[in-house]
Design a protein around this motif. Sequence first.
Motif, PDB file in Angstrom:
ATOM      1  N   GLN A 275       0.855  -1.188   0.000  1.00 33.20           N
ATOM      2  CA  GLN A 275       0.000   0.000   0.000  1.00 33.20           C
ATOM      3  C   GLN A 275       0.890   1.236   0.000  1.00 33.20           C
ATOM      4  O   GLN A 275       1.482   1.586   1.021  1.00 33.20           O
ATOM      5  CB  GLN A 275      -0.916   0.000   1.227  1.00 33.20           C
ATOM      6  CG  GLN A 275      -1.908  -1.147   1.232  1.00 33.20           C
ATOM      7  CD  GLN A 275      -2.893  -1.052   2.383  1.00 33.20           C
ATOM      8  OE1 GLN A 275      -2.758  -0.229   3.273  1.00 33.20           O
ATOM      9  NE2 GLN A 275      -3.898  -1.907   2.363  1.00 33.20           N
ATOM     10  N   GLY A 309      -7.481   8.727 -13.633  1.00 31.83           N
ATOM     11  CA  GLY A 309      -7.491   8.339 -12.228  1.00 31.83           C
ATOM     12  C   GLY A 309      -6.108   8.006 -11.705  1.00 31.83           C
ATOM     13  O   GLY A 309      -5.163   7.799 -12.459  1.00 31.83           O
ATOM     14  N   GLY A 310      -6.000   8.012 -10.395  1.00 26.10           N
ATOM     15  CA  GLY A 310      -4.753   7.599  -9.783  1.00 26.10           C
ATOM     16  C   GLY A 310      -3.672   8.646  -9.746  1.00 26.10           C
ATOM     17  O   GLY A 310      -2.543   8.368  -9.338  1.00 26.10           O
ATOM     18  N   GLY A 327      -2.585   5.483  -8.138  1.00 35.58           N
ATOM     19  CA  GLY A 327      -3.179   4.459  -8.995  1.00 35.58           C
ATOM     20  C   GLY A 327      -2.194   3.334  -9.258  1.00 35.58           C
ATOM     21  O   GLY A 327      -1.032   3.376  -8.843  1.00 35.58           O
ATOM     22  N   GLU A 331      -1.176   0.862  -4.637  1.00 38.92           N
ATOM     23  CA  GLU A 331      -2.450   0.382  -4.136  1.00 38.92           C
ATOM     24  C   GLU A 331      -2.675   0.888  -2.713  1.00 38.92           C
ATOM     25  O   GLU A 331      -1.743   1.284  -2.021  1.00 38.92           O
ATOM     26  CB  GLU A 331      -2.480  -1.155  -4.126  1.00 38.92           C
ATOM     27  CG  GLU A 331      -2.312  -1.803  -5.497  1.00 38.92           C
ATOM     28  CD  GLU A 331      -2.191  -3.313  -5.400  1.00 38.92           C
ATOM     29  OE1 GLU A 331      -2.075  -3.824  -4.261  1.00 38.92           O
ATOM     30  OE2 GLU A 331      -2.197  -3.973  -6.445  1.00 38.92           O
ATOM     31  N   THR A 334      -6.540   6.459  -1.756  1.00 40.40           N
ATOM     32  CA  THR A 334      -7.585   7.057  -2.590  1.00 40.40           C
ATOM     33  C   THR A 334      -7.222   8.491  -2.955  1.00 40.40           C
ATOM     34  O   THR A 334      -6.222   9.038  -2.473  1.00 40.40           O
ATOM     35  CB  THR A 334      -8.930   7.064  -1.838  1.00 40.40           C
ATOM     36  OG1 THR A 334      -8.818   7.955  -0.711  1.00 40.40           O
ATOM     37  CG2 THR A 334      -9.277   5.660  -1.346  1.00 40.40           C
ATOM     38  N   ASP A 335      -8.069   9.120  -3.776  1.00 44.33           N
ATOM     39  CA  ASP A 335      -7.826  10.514  -4.130  1.00 44.33           C
ATOM     40  C   ASP A 335      -7.986  11.416  -2.911  1.00 44.33           C
ATOM     41  O   ASP A 335      -7.328  12.453  -2.803  1.00 44.33           O
ATOM     42  CB  ASP A 335      -8.733  10.960  -5.273  1.00 44.33           C
ATOM     43  CG  ASP A 335     -10.211  10.774  -4.961  1.00 44.33           C
ATOM     44  OD1 ASP A 335     -10.542   9.872  -4.167  1.00 44.33           O
ATOM     45  OD2 ASP A 335     -11.030  11.532  -5.497  1.00 44.33           O
ATOM     46  N   ASP A 336      -8.833  11.036  -1.958  1.00 45.33           N
ATOM     47  CA  ASP A 336      -8.945  11.817  -0.726  1.00 45.33           C
ATOM     48  C   ASP A 336      -7.653  11.727   0.088  1.00 45.33           C
ATOM     49  O   ASP A 336      -7.220  12.721   0.700  1.00 45.33           O
ATOM     50  CB  ASP A 336     -10.121  11.332   0.114  1.00 45.33           C
ATOM     51  CG  ASP A 336     -11.464  11.740  -0.481  1.00 45.33           C
ATOM     52  OD1 ASP A 336     -11.491  12.729  -1.242  1.00 45.33           O
ATOM     53  OD2 ASP A 336     -12.467  11.066  -0.189  1.00 45.33           O
ATOM     54  N   ASP A 337      -7.046  10.550   0.117  1.00 48.11           N
ATOM     55  CA  ASP A 337      -5.754  10.405   0.790  1.00 48.11           C
ATOM     56  C   ASP A 337      -4.703  11.280   0.121  1.00 48.11           C
ATOM     57  O   ASP A 337      -3.900  11.942   0.789  1.00 48.11           O
ATOM     58  CB  ASP A 337      -5.289   8.947   0.768  1.00 48.11           C
ATOM     59  CG  ASP A 337      -6.157   8.030   1.611  1.00 48.11           C
ATOM     60  OD1 ASP A 337      -6.659   8.497   2.644  1.00 48.11           O
ATOM     61  OD2 ASP A 337      -6.318   6.859   1.223  1.00 48.11           O
TER      62      ASP A 337
END
Length: 358
Positions: A275, A309-310, A327, A331, A334-337
Amino acid sequence: MTDLDQRITDALRERAEGAVDTRRLTARAVAGGRARRRRRRMGAGVALGLTAVLGLGTLAGLPGSGRGTVLPGLPGAGPKQVAPGVVAAPPRVAGVAGAATRPDLVGTDPGLLHFGVDPVRARLLTWRTGRGVEGGRLELPGGRVVAVDLGTEVAAVEDSAHDGMAYPARPATAADFDGRVRQVPPGGPGGQPGWFLRWQPVPGLYARVHTVATDDADLREAVAALRLDEAHRCASPLRLTALPPAARLATCEVNVIGFPGSLDVRLTVSRSPDQQLEVRLEYRSGIAGSRTEGNRTINGRAAYLYPQGGELELLGLEKAHLVARFGWPYEGFTDDDAATVLGGAVVATDLTRPETWN
């Protein structure tokens, strides 16, 4: 100028003549992620084209040497001076042990390097730390480049790759860190052979230097320039002050090959090995313009979430791009992160003045 030098120069010139193509950069990042994953799956040090280049045999040593040549009394090269110029370098940190004293600390802190170089003999073109390994690319007198890696695990050292210096080599084991120079037959950049030197400066610390050249002289000079009795800060014009829950800063990497005309910083945020989120700052003095209209805001500042995205970019930096990539192949974020990380990003007011860096 060597073939490697010329390719580096051409790449920097290409990137300096206009706006950075972020889609192309994303593609490169994806390709790099694929390569890193392949290396992890296949084992430490396994490179593309291994079987075709080396077959099943061992690395060739120096001509006539059979198994390789021992470098007596490492280090061994006489002093040669690096030409003066505009230099950005990681500053020394007082009171922190170097790799020779505390090998267990190497690669454990993304803010620290537990090695340095003699500024008379060499300078760091890149430096990085994290995930159990530290290293970078050294420039020797005449513009010759040697890559160095340090770590407490053979796998971490052997899996470390440097842009523009990949070279097929068989997987190394602890027994290969014996102070011998080994040659990889021609077939890499410029058709020149590759040269590897692996040794253990102190018990529990594995060190590797490698280069592409006509002989092994550069390895000797690079080893002589290393200083393992000091520590330095992973100086960077980019600092992250906000991270998503349970996340931490995992790596710090700075590239000053084209400094002060260009600069690259890569910081990795991680929750686990699988991650990851990469934050990259890219500065080019030749960038004529950049995107000004965003499709979202971060703390009142315009940002742009790319349609594929990503990838989220914080806009408004002069001659620079600040992008968070989450992206594939990354892994877990998210986009908020990504917005959280970019919202807490602090960039030096003058990227060309290292004294203002963190």
